[in-house]
Motif scaffolding. Structure first.
Motif, PDB file in Angstrom:
ATOM      1  N   THR A 113     -10.032   1.894   0.495  1.00 36.46           N
ATOM      2  CA  THR A 113     -10.950   2.431  -0.512  1.00 36.46           C
ATOM      3  C   THR A 113     -10.293   2.618  -1.879  1.00 36.46           C
ATOM      4  O   THR A 113     -10.987   2.829  -2.862  1.00 36.46           O
ATOM      5  CB  THR A 113     -11.545   3.780  -0.066  1.00 36.46           C
ATOM      6  N   ALA A 114      -8.951   2.566  -1.918  1.00 33.43           N
ATOM      7  CA  ALA A 114      -8.247   2.673  -3.198  1.00 33.43           C
ATOM      8  C   ALA A 114      -6.854   2.077  -3.052  1.00 33.43           C
ATOM      9  O   ALA A 114      -6.233   2.175  -1.987  1.00 33.43           O
ATOM     10  CB  ALA A 114      -8.141   4.126  -3.655  1.00 33.43           C
ATOM     11  N   ILE A 115      -6.391   1.472  -4.121  1.00 34.25           N
ATOM     12  CA  ILE A 115      -5.019   0.968  -4.195  1.00 34.25           C
ATOM     13  C   ILE A 115      -4.381   1.643  -5.400  1.00 34.25           C
ATOM     14  O   ILE A 115      -4.902   1.547  -6.513  1.00 34.25           O
ATOM     15  CB  ILE A 115      -4.966  -0.563  -4.332  1.00 34.25           C
ATOM     16  N   ASP A 116      -3.282   2.330  -5.164  1.00 32.58           N
ATOM     17  CA  ASP A 116      -2.608   3.111  -6.207  1.00 32.58           C
ATOM     18  C   ASP A 116      -3.593   4.030  -6.923  1.00 32.58           C
ATOM     19  O   ASP A 116      -3.610   4.145  -8.144  1.00 32.58           O
ATOM     20  CB  ASP A 116      -1.879   2.188  -7.193  1.00 32.58           C
ATOM     21  N   ARG A 117      -4.444   4.656  -6.110  1.00 32.47           N
ATOM     22  CA  ARG A 117      -5.451   5.639  -6.525  1.00 32.47           C
ATOM     23  C   ARG A 117      -6.542   5.065  -7.435  1.00 32.47           C
ATOM     24  O   ARG A 117      -7.293   5.816  -8.052  1.00 32.47           O
ATOM     25  CB  ARG A 117      -4.791   6.862  -7.158  1.00 32.47           C
TER      26      ARG A 117
END
Length: 143
Positions: A90-94
């Motif tokens: 659902t997220a990569i590096d926020r």
């Protein structure tokens, strides 16, 4: 490397600045999220320094992912496995990542995960490991 389990309604990124007292009336969206079945979400920091937020897919999520995979690839176990894991991110590096809705979007997300794939899937396996089924103990049953 670390893992943080996120409960429904929490944010993945740490909040900055002073926090106001929690005396607010929940918004309609917060009420819906709070009433929804709890989805297990985890933030996983890998040895590469990258952070992935992942969630355990529910039945509807798996159905939508299967639709995105397409009928010709859903029977290919390797492809389907990669796709289901990619759909869990659902997220990569926020930075938020939308759930893929096509084969090209799935493949693009797998490409973005890249060399972190094996470590990410290992950590996801640890976080989302299903508990062993309870064994039946006839002595525990009371008449």
């Amino acid at each position: 490397m670390g893992v943080k389990i996120i409960q429904a309604g929490e944010t993945a990124a740490p909040e900055t600045g002073p926090v106001a007292p929690a005396v607010q009336t929940p918004t309609p969206s917060q009420t819906i999220v709070a009433a929804a079945p709890s989805k297990k979400v985890a933030e996983i920091e890998l040895s590469s320094g990258r952070t992935f937020t992942v969630r355990k897919l529910g039945p509807l999520d798996r159905m939508l992912a299967s639709k995105a995979i397409g009928s010709e690839h859903v029977v290919n176990a390797l492809y389907a496995n990669y796709a289901m894991i990619a759909c869990s991110v659902t997220a990569i590096d926020r930075q938020p990542v939308s759930m893929p809705s096509s084969q090209s979007q799935i493949e693009a997300l797998v490409f973005r995960i890249g060399e972190d794939w094996d470590e990410l899937t290992d950590e996801m396996g640890k976080v989302f490991k299903t508990a062993e089924p309870d064994t039946f103990d006839p002595d525990a049953v009371k008449n």
